[in-house]
Design an enzyme around this catalytic site. Structure first.
Site, PDB file in Angstrom:
ATOM      1  N   TYR A 114       1.299   4.440  18.761  1.00  0.00           N
ATOM      2  CA  TYR A 114       2.596   4.501  18.078  1.00  0.00           C
ATOM      3  C   TYR A 114       3.720   5.007  18.982  1.00  0.00           C
ATOM      4  O   TYR A 114       4.873   5.050  18.563  1.00  0.00           O
ATOM      5  CB  TYR A 114       2.514   5.432  16.861  1.00  0.00           C
ATOM      6  N   HIS A 147       9.339   3.292  14.498  1.00  0.00           N
ATOM      7  CA  HIS A 147       9.136   4.389  13.546  1.00  0.00           C
ATOM      8  C   HIS A 147       9.093   5.749  14.253  1.00  0.00           C
ATOM      9  O   HIS A 147       9.208   6.778  13.610  1.00  0.00           O
ATOM     10  CB  HIS A 147       7.839   4.152  12.775  1.00  0.00           C
ATOM     11  N   PHE A 174       1.105  12.560  10.690  1.00  0.00           N
ATOM     12  CA  PHE A 174       1.481  11.200  10.341  1.00  0.00           C
ATOM     13  C   PHE A 174       2.712  11.263   9.445  1.00  0.00           C
ATOM     14  O   PHE A 174       2.965  12.255   8.763  1.00  0.00           O
ATOM     15  CB  PHE A 174       0.340  10.381   9.716  1.00  0.00           C
ATOM     16  N   ASN A 203       3.964  10.135   6.624  1.00  0.00           N
ATOM     17  CA  ASN A 203       4.058  10.388   5.182  1.00  0.00           C
ATOM     18  C   ASN A 203       3.818  11.841   4.781  1.00  0.00           C
ATOM     19  O   ASN A 203       4.063  12.206   3.638  1.00  0.00           O
ATOM     20  CB  ASN A 203       3.081   9.484   4.424  1.00  0.00           C
ATOM     21  N   ASN A 214       9.484   7.483   3.932  1.00  0.00           N
ATOM     22  CA  ASN A 214       8.408   8.362   3.464  1.00  0.00           C
ATOM     23  C   ASN A 214       8.376   9.720   4.158  1.00  0.00           C
ATOM     24  O   ASN A 214       8.000  10.718   3.548  1.00  0.00           O
ATOM     25  CB  ASN A 214       7.054   7.664   3.578  1.00  0.00           C
TER      26      ASN A 214
END
Length: 185
Positions: free
Chosen positions: A14, A19, A63, A65, A111
């Site tokens: 990632y 994001h 993460f 969320n 989120n």
């Protein structure tokens, strides 16, 4: 005391995705200030002084969320009020290359911000939105935010991260109103 939290997802896969704009900005800021992150509060933490005040940089490792958990833990431990917290994150509603600084507001479908609002119990914390643009037709939004920036987007990203560093530094040193007036253009 202030807290600047950059949102993203942990893990190499990632690292340079849209994001992870919040992580990318904090990495650039830490590099510029020659800071090292260490594990603490379910995240990676660095500390510095800005404008005579201690400032913590945080990259939650929970993460996206669940980002709010890490932010709340650090803020509670150091007794940092929500008004002294800045959360940096990606925003699809802004075109790539744009920043928007806000003193409060809803999650807007993000989120990581939903989690932060839930954990802090308020929408009244600062946020710096880093524009990543919307996907073109045929792209799923989830796939889009987890994709890397294109070769064509990288020069724009570099420029906006530099501007973002200046915006969060000005916020920490001189306050949000001055930073908003200069960087919300």
């Amino acid at each position: 005391m202030k807290l600047i939290a950059g949102l993203g997802n942990p893990g190499g896969q990632y690292a340079e995705t849209r994001h992870n704009a919040g992580f990318l900005l904090l990495d650039c800021l830490a590099e510029e200030l020659k800071l090292d992150f260490r594990p603490k509060f379910q995240g990676l933490v660095a500390e510095t002084m800005m404008g005579g005040e201690k400032v913590y940089l945080l990259k939650p490792q929970t993460f996206m969320n669940l980002s709010g958990r890490s932010i709340r833990e650090l803020a509670q431990f150091y007794k940092i009020a929500p008004k002294d917290i800045m959360v940096v994150y990606d925003d699809m509603d802004l075109p790539i290359g744009r920043l928007r600084l806000r003193s409060s507001g809803s999650a807007g479908g993000h989120n990581g911000i939903k989690s932060t609002i839930a954990e802090l119990g308020t929408e009244d914390f600062w946020r710096l939105k880093v524009g990543i643009g919307r996907p073109t037709a045929g792209w799923d939004s989830a796939r889009y935010v987890l994709a890397s920036f294109t070769k064509e987007e990288l020069p724009v990203l570099e420029e906006i991260l530099d501007k973002g560093i200046k915006a969060v530094t000005l916020w920490a040193k001189e306050g949000g109103d001055k930073a908003m007036n200069l960087y919300n253009r």
